[in-house]
Design an enzyme around this catalytic site. Structure first.
Site, PDB file in Angstrom:
ATOM      1  N   ASN A  81       0.866  -1.175   0.000  1.00  0.00           N
ATOM      2  CA  ASN A  81       0.000   0.000   0.000  1.00  0.00           C
ATOM      3  C   ASN A  81       0.904   1.227   0.000  1.00  0.00           C
ATOM      4  OD1 ASN A  81       0.707  -0.208   2.893  1.00  0.00           O
ATOM      5  ND2 ASN A  81      -0.847   1.366   3.193  1.00  0.00           N
ATOM      6  N   HIS A  90       4.226   6.387  -6.577  1.00  0.00           N
ATOM      7  CA  HIS A  90       4.518   5.098  -5.972  1.00  0.00           C
ATOM      8  C   HIS A  90       5.984   5.009  -5.537  1.00  0.00           C
ATOM      9  CE1 HIS A  90       0.679   3.217  -7.127  1.00  0.00           C
ATOM     10  NE2 HIS A  90       0.757   4.006  -8.188  1.00  0.00           N
TER      11      HIS A  90
END
Length: 179
Positions: free
Chosen positions: A32, A43
Protein backbone atom coordinates in the site's frame (compact mmCIF):
# COMPACT_ATOMS: atom_id res chain seq x y z
CA UNK A 1 9.49 19.07 -4.53
CA UNK A 2 9.58 17.34 -1.16
CA UNK A 3 6.40 17.42 0.88
CA UNK A 4 6.51 19.02 4.33
CA UNK A 5 6.07 16.95 7.49
CA UNK A 6 2.52 18.26 7.84
CA UNK A 7 1.73 17.33 4.21
CA UNK A 8 3.07 13.81 4.81
CA UNK A 9 1.03 13.46 8.01
CA UNK A 10 -2.10 14.68 6.22
CA UNK A 11 -1.74 11.99 3.53
CA UNK A 12 -3.20 9.22 5.70
CA UNK A 13 -5.95 7.47 3.79
CA UNK A 14 -5.12 9.05 0.41
CA UNK A 15 -4.91 6.90 -2.69
CA UNK A 16 -2.57 6.97 -5.68
CA UNK A 17 -3.78 6.14 -9.19
CA UNK A 18 -2.50 2.91 -10.70
CA UNK A 19 0.05 3.09 -13.49
CA UNK A 20 -1.51 0.44 -15.70
CA UNK A 21 -2.59 -0.41 -19.22
CA UNK A 22 -3.49 -3.59 -21.07
CA UNK A 23 -0.94 -6.28 -21.94
CA UNK A 24 1.98 -5.15 -19.75
CA UNK A 25 4.98 -7.44 -19.39
CA UNK A 26 5.02 -6.96 -15.59
CA UNK A 27 2.53 -5.38 -13.22
CA UNK A 28 4.26 -4.62 -9.91
CA UNK A 29 1.95 -4.68 -6.91
CA UNK A 30 3.04 -2.90 -3.76
CA UNK A 31 1.52 -3.48 -0.35
CA UNK A 32 0.00 0.00 0.00
CA UNK A 33 1.24 3.57 -0.37
CA UNK A 34 3.20 5.04 2.49
CA UNK A 35 2.35 8.52 3.70
CA UNK A 36 5.20 10.06 1.70
CA UNK A 37 3.83 8.45 -1.47
CA UNK A 38 0.35 9.59 -0.53
CA UNK A 39 1.63 13.15 -0.17
CA UNK A 40 3.47 13.13 -3.51
CA UNK A 41 1.05 10.99 -5.53
CA UNK A 42 3.94 8.78 -6.67
CA UNK A 43 4.52 5.10 -5.97
CA UNK A 44 7.57 4.09 -3.89
CA UNK A 45 8.38 7.79 -3.43
CA UNK A 46 10.03 7.91 0.00
CA UNK A 47 13.73 8.69 -0.22
CA UNK A 48 15.53 5.51 0.75
CA UNK A 49 12.99 3.21 -0.90
CA UNK A 50 14.94 0.94 -3.22
CA UNK A 51 12.25 0.06 -5.77
CA UNK A 52 13.46 2.48 -8.46
CA UNK A 53 17.19 1.65 -8.08
CA UNK A 54 16.44 -2.11 -8.10
CA UNK A 55 14.22 -1.74 -11.16
CA UNK A 56 17.03 -0.04 -13.04
CA UNK A 57 19.84 -2.31 -11.82
CA UNK A 58 17.79 -5.32 -12.92
CA UNK A 59 17.63 -3.90 -16.45
CA UNK A 60 13.93 -3.08 -16.56
CA UNK A 61 14.67 0.60 -17.32
CA UNK A 62 17.60 2.14 -19.22
CA UNK A 63 18.24 4.59 -16.37
CA UNK A 64 17.01 5.04 -12.84
CA UNK A 65 13.66 6.77 -12.96
CA UNK A 66 12.51 9.21 -10.34
CA UNK A 67 9.17 8.37 -8.71
CA UNK A 68 7.72 11.45 -10.46
CA UNK A 69 8.49 9.70 -13.77
CA UNK A 70 6.28 6.69 -12.96
CA UNK A 71 4.13 7.53 -15.99
CA UNK A 72 7.00 6.36 -18.23
CA UNK A 73 6.74 2.77 -16.95
CA UNK A 74 4.20 1.60 -19.56
CA UNK A 75 6.75 2.56 -22.27
CA UNK A 76 8.87 -0.27 -20.82
CA UNK A 77 5.93 -2.67 -20.50
CA UNK A 78 5.65 -2.08 -16.76
CA UNK A 79 2.96 -0.90 -14.37
CA UNK A 80 2.29 -0.40 -10.66
CA UNK A 81 -0.71 -0.98 -8.42
CA UNK A 82 -1.15 -1.80 -4.72
CA UNK A 83 -2.91 -4.51 -2.73
CA UNK A 84 -4.51 -1.84 -0.53
CA UNK A 85 -5.14 1.60 -1.98
CA UNK A 86 -5.07 3.74 1.18
CA UNK A 87 -1.89 5.35 2.43
CA UNK A 88 -0.68 4.49 5.93
CA UNK A 89 2.44 5.21 7.96
CA UNK A 90 3.27 1.48 8.16
CA UNK A 91 2.04 -1.65 6.39
CA UNK A 92 1.28 -3.24 9.77
CA UNK A 93 -1.62 -0.77 10.08
CA UNK A 94 -3.50 -2.84 7.50
CA UNK A 95 -6.03 -5.44 8.60
CA UNK A 96 -5.70 -8.97 7.26
CA UNK A 97 -9.16 -8.62 5.68
CA UNK A 98 -7.94 -5.56 3.72
CA UNK A 99 -5.09 -7.60 2.26
CA UNK A 100 -7.43 -10.46 1.32
CA UNK A 101 -9.82 -8.01 -0.34
CA UNK A 102 -6.82 -6.42 -2.07
CA UNK A 103 -5.84 -9.80 -3.49
CA UNK A 104 -9.33 -10.16 -4.96
CA UNK A 105 -9.17 -6.65 -6.43
CA UNK A 106 -5.73 -7.43 -7.90
CA UNK A 107 -7.10 -10.60 -9.51
CA UNK A 108 -9.86 -8.54 -11.15
CA UNK A 109 -7.30 -6.01 -12.45
CA UNK A 110 -5.22 -8.85 -13.88
CA UNK A 111 -8.28 -10.34 -15.60
CA UNK A 112 -9.11 -6.93 -17.09
CA UNK A 113 -5.61 -5.77 -18.12
CA UNK A 114 -3.89 -9.13 -18.86
CA UNK A 115 -0.28 -8.50 -17.78
CA UNK A 116 2.03 -11.44 -18.51
CA UNK A 117 3.49 -11.32 -14.99
CA UNK A 118 2.38 -9.94 -11.64
CA UNK A 119 5.09 -9.20 -9.09
CA UNK A 120 3.85 -8.71 -5.54
CA UNK A 121 6.41 -6.57 -3.74
CA UNK A 122 6.37 -7.89 -0.17
CA UNK A 123 6.28 -11.56 0.79
CA UNK A 124 4.44 -11.06 4.09
CA UNK A 125 1.61 -9.16 2.40
CA UNK A 126 1.46 -11.79 -0.37
CA UNK A 127 1.14 -14.57 2.22
CA UNK A 128 -1.76 -12.77 3.90
CA UNK A 129 -3.56 -11.67 0.73
CA UNK A 130 -3.47 -15.06 -0.95
CA UNK A 131 -3.53 -17.44 2.05
CA UNK A 132 -0.06 -18.78 1.25
CA UNK A 133 1.60 -18.80 4.69
CA UNK A 134 4.74 -20.59 3.48
CA UNK A 135 5.30 -18.63 0.27
CA UNK A 136 8.85 -17.53 -0.39
CA UNK A 137 10.40 -14.86 -2.56
CA UNK A 138 10.59 -15.86 -6.23
CA UNK A 139 8.40 -17.49 -8.84
CA UNK A 140 5.21 -18.98 -7.47
CA UNK A 141 3.82 -22.33 -8.61
CA UNK A 142 0.33 -20.86 -9.02
CA UNK A 143 -0.71 -18.15 -11.43
CA UNK A 144 -3.02 -15.19 -10.96
CA UNK A 145 -5.52 -15.77 -13.70
CA UNK A 146 -3.55 -15.75 -16.95
CA UNK A 147 -0.49 -14.08 -15.40
CA UNK A 148 2.61 -15.70 -14.00
CA UNK A 149 3.10 -14.80 -10.35
CA UNK A 150 6.32 -13.64 -8.69
CA UNK A 151 6.98 -12.42 -5.16
CA UNK A 152 9.72 -9.84 -4.59
CA UNK A 153 11.15 -8.59 -1.30
CA UNK A 154 9.80 -5.36 0.11
CA UNK A 155 12.10 -2.57 -1.22
CA UNK A 156 11.61 -0.38 1.83
CA UNK A 157 14.83 0.85 3.35
CA UNK A 158 13.57 -0.75 6.58
CA UNK A 159 13.94 -4.25 5.07
CA UNK A 160 17.42 -5.14 6.32
CA UNK A 161 17.17 -8.72 5.02
CA UNK A 162 17.75 -7.53 1.46
CA UNK A 163 20.40 -4.96 0.65
CA UNK A 164 20.18 -3.23 -2.73
CA UNK A 165 22.40 -5.72 -4.61
CA UNK A 166 20.36 -8.70 -3.36
CA UNK A 167 17.11 -6.87 -4.09
CA UNK A 168 18.26 -6.04 -7.63
CA UNK A 169 19.21 -9.70 -8.15
CA UNK A 170 15.65 -10.76 -7.27
CA UNK A 171 14.25 -8.15 -9.67
CA UNK A 172 16.69 -9.41 -12.34
CA UNK A 173 15.46 -12.99 -11.92
CA UNK A 174 11.92 -11.75 -12.64
CA UNK A 175 13.18 -9.78 -15.64
CA UNK A 176 14.85 -12.91 -17.05
CA UNK A 177 11.62 -14.88 -16.65
CA UNK A 178 9.58 -12.08 -18.20
CA UNK A 179 11.85 -11.74 -21.24
Amino acid sequence: MRPTKSQVAAAAGRTIPDVIRDDLAVLFCGINPGLYSGATGHHFARPGNRFWPALHRAGFTPRQLDPAEQGKLPEYGLGITNLVARATARADELAAAELVEGGQILAAKVARHRPRWVAVVGVTAYRAAFARPKAAVGRQAETLGPAGLWVLPNPSGLNAHFQLDALAAEFAALRAAAS
